[in-house]
Design an enzyme around this catalytic site. Structure first.
Site, PDB file in Angstrom:
ATOM      1  N   ASP A  13       0.859  -1.181   0.000  1.00  0.00           N
ATOM      2  CA  ASP A  13       0.000   0.000   0.000  1.00  0.00           C
ATOM      3  C   ASP A  13       0.897   1.233   0.000  1.00  0.00           C
ATOM      4  OD1 ASP A  13      -2.371   1.579   0.311  1.00  0.00           O
ATOM      5  OD2 ASP A  13      -1.922   1.792   2.435  1.00  0.00           O
ATOM      6  N   SER A  14       0.297   2.387  -0.257  1.00  0.00           N
ATOM      7  CA  SER A  14       1.054   3.640  -0.196  1.00  0.00           C
ATOM      8  C   SER A  14       1.451   3.982   1.242  1.00  0.00           C
ATOM      9  CB  SER A  14       0.231   4.781  -0.786  1.00  0.00           C
ATOM     10  OG  SER A  14      -0.998   4.888  -0.114  1.00  0.00           O
ATOM     11  N   CYS A  76      -4.237  -1.012  -2.149  1.00  0.00           N
ATOM     12  CA  CYS A  76      -4.249   0.448  -2.329  1.00  0.00           C
ATOM     13  C   CYS A  76      -5.184   0.714  -3.495  1.00  0.00           C
ATOM     14  CB  CYS A  76      -2.824   0.908  -2.647  1.00  0.00           C
ATOM     15  SG  CYS A  76      -2.696   2.588  -3.284  1.00  0.00           S
ATOM     16  N   GLU A 155      -5.990   8.290  11.309  1.00  0.00           N
ATOM     17  CA  GLU A 155      -4.543   8.246  11.597  1.00  0.00           C
ATOM     18  C   GLU A 155      -4.207   8.980  12.889  1.00  0.00           C
ATOM     19  OE1 GLU A 155      -1.924   8.992   8.338  1.00  0.00           O
ATOM     20  OE2 GLU A 155      -2.768   7.335   7.179  1.00  0.00           O
ATOM     21  N   CYS A 187     -11.932   3.238   0.514  1.00  0.00           N
ATOM     22  CA  CYS A 187     -10.613   3.676   0.988  1.00  0.00           C
ATOM     23  C   CYS A 187     -10.221   2.703   2.082  1.00  0.00           C
ATOM     24  CB  CYS A 187     -10.691   5.102   1.534  1.00  0.00           C
ATOM     25  SG  CYS A 187      -9.224   5.594   2.485  1.00  0.00           S
ATOM     26  N   HIS A 189      -8.622   2.939   4.721  1.00  0.00           N
ATOM     27  CA  HIS A 189      -8.737   3.380   6.116  1.00  0.00           C
ATOM     28  C   HIS A 189     -10.168   3.242   6.654  1.00  0.00           C
ATOM     29  CE1 HIS A 189      -4.875   5.367   5.402  1.00  0.00           C
ATOM     30  NE2 HIS A 189      -4.803   5.690   6.666  1.00  0.00           N
TER      31      HIS A 189
END
Lengths: 273, 273
Positions: A13-14, A76, A155, A187, A189
Site C-alpha cells: 500500500d502507499s 491500495c 490516523e 478507501c 482506512h
C-alpha cells in the site's frame, strides 16, 4: 510445489491503510505468512501520475519478489486502479487488487441497483469504482462522495471520538437521502470507521468492505492454485513489515490495527528496486 | 531600476498554505504584483527528502524567473528549512523564507524565554524552529507540538466549525499547561485558525504569525534595495496564480483566503523547468 505453499503473501500500500487488508488476510488465512510493504516516503499516491504509480508498483513487486512471495495483493485503491493491469502482464506471480473484489460484492449485494461509494478525493475523482461497477452492470446508478477528513481522523486516533460522528454527518447526510441500498468503503482506512458509518447510515444499508472481499478472493486463488499453506489448526503465520520511511510512526499505527503487537518494522530504500 | 520596481514578487508553496503569506503581502504591500506558484502535484513536501525539496525549489525558482520576479518568498516551512540556504547561493534574485522571520519575532516577543511551536508532523520532527530559535538565543526553552488534523480541517472548510474547537483542545491542552508566553503558528495554514487558537490559549499568550513577519521582512528588503513599486495610493497590484495540478480545487480554496476573487489559475508542467 511445497515451497510455493509455505511462501509468504506480499501485500503493499502507499502507507498504513493497507493494514486493514492485511488484517483481513490474517483473519481468513491465519496460517499464511505475510510480507507487508508501506510506501510511507511517497504517500499519498492519489496525487501522483499513472506513470509514477506504475513505476512505484514495479519497484515494490521486485522488492516483494526478493522475499519469494507466492502471490501479491495491491492493498491500495489508487495502485489497484492505475497499475494492476500493467504489472499483472509483466510479472510471473499472481497479483490481485482491491477495487474489483469490492465492486463485484456491491454489484451482487444491491437489490435496487443504487450503490454509494465513499473514498478519498483521488479515488472519487478517478471514478474507478463507477467504471468497474457499470462495466459489470450498466443498469446500476453509482453515487460517489469524497470524505477527505476520514483518513487523518483515523490516523490521528479519533476513530472512537464523538467529533468523528459529526464529521460523518457532514459528509454523508446527502448520501443518506439517496435511494442507495449498498455502500462501498472505497478507501482502505474506512473499515476502521465502519461501526460509526453503519450506525449513521442504518442497518438497511449493506456496507461492502473491499478488504474483506479481497481476502476472500485471495483465499479462492490460493485454493485454486493449490498454494494454501498446510499448517496445523491454530498455527499462526508470521508477518514482516517494511516501509520506505518513518518506521516508528508506522509501527504505532499498525499496533492499533493488527490483532497482535508488531515487534519490528524495517526501512528499505525502495528506489533501489 | 524602474523595471525592478514594477516587477512582481514571486511566492511559492507546496500547495495552498502559502496563500496566507500572499495575503499578508497584499495587505502590507498592496501596490505589488504577485506571481504565486502552488506545487499541488507534489504536495506534501514534509515527507520528501532534502535532495528532492532542493530540486523542486530550483524548478519553481526557474519558473518564477520566467515571470521576471524581483524577489522570491518561500512560503513553505519545509522548503524554507531545507532549501533556502542552497538556492540563495545559486540564484541572482533575493530569496526569503518563513522560518527565520517567525523565529526572530518569537525571540523578541518572549519575556520568560518559553516559546511554543505548533506545526505539521514534518515541521515538528525537523525541529527547524527550535534550532533557529536556540541559535538566536540558547537560553530559550522551546516546546513543540504537531497538530496534523489542523491542515485537513482548514482545507475541508471546518475553520469555523465547533468540532475544530474540540480538536484544538485535544492538541493544545498539554501546551496550555506549560509556562510558554509566546506561540509560533509554524504551519502556513494555521493563521486561518488563529482566532480559535487565540481564544483557546488566552490573551496572555502572544501568537506569532510567520506570514505576517515574512511580509514585513519583504517590505524592508524592497525598501532597502529601492525596489518598492511606486504606484499611487489605492492602486492595487495584480496577482497571478499557477499550480502543478488540480487548478479548480486550488481556486476554490484561494477564494476563501484572498481578499478578492481569483479569476483564473493556470496549470503548468513544473518538471519542465
Amino acid at each position: 510445489m511445497d515451497s510455493k505453499k509455505t511462501a509468504p503473501i506480499g501485500v503493499f500500500d502507499s502507507g498504513v491503510g493497507g493494514l486493514t487488508v492485511a488484517r483481513e488476510i490474517v483473519r481468513q488465512l491465519p496460517g499464511e505468512d505475510i510480507v507487508y510493504f508501506g510506501d510511507t516516503a511517497r504517500v499519498p499516491y492519489g496525487s501522483k501520475s499513472k506513470d509514477n504509480i506504475i513505476r512505484f508498483s514495479r519497484q515494490i513487486i521486485r522488492f516483494l519478489q526478493t522475499k519469494q512471495v507466492k502471490a501479491i495483493v495491491i492493498a491500495c485503491n489508487t495502485a489497484s486502479a492505475l497499475a494492476l493491469d500493467t504489472v499483472r502482464d509483466e510479472f510471473d506471480v499472481p497479483i490481485i487488487g482491491v477495487v474489483i473484489p469490492g465492486a463485484r460484492a456491491a454489484v451482487e449485494a444491491t437489490a435496487n441497483s443504487h450503490v454509494g461509494i465513499v473514498g478519498t478525493d483521488a479515488t472519487v475523482h478517478s471514478h474507478v469504482y463507477t467504471k468497474v461497477i457499470t462495466g459489470m452492470n450498466p443498469e446500476i446508478a453509482v453515487i460517489e462522495k469524497a470524505c477527505p477528513l476520514f483518513v487523518p481522523l483515523v490516523e490521528e486516533g479519533f476513530k472512537n471520538h464523538h467529533v468523528t460522528e459529526e464529521i460523518i454527518d457532514f459528509y454523508l447526510s446527502s448520501m443518506k437521502e439517496t435511494p442507495i441500498d449498498t455502500m462501498i468503503l472505497g478507501c482502505t482506512h474506512y473499515p476502521l470507521l465502519r461501526s460509526k458509518i453503519r450506525a449513521y447510515m442504518g442497518d438497511e444499508i449493506q456496507i461492502v468492505n473491499p478488504a474483506y472481499e479481497t481476502a476472500m478472493d485471495l483465499k479462492h486463488l490460493l485454493e485454486r492454485e493449490n498454494m494454501v499453506n498446510d499448517v496445523a489448526d491454530g498455527v499462526l503465520g508470521h508477518c514482516e513489515f517494511y516501509v520506505s520511511d518513518a518506521a516508528d510512526k508506522f509501527k504505532e499505527f499498525a499496533n492499533s490495527v493488527m490483532p497482535y503487537d508488531i515487534s519490528t518494522t524495517k526501512v528499505i530504500n525502495i528506489e533501489e528496486y
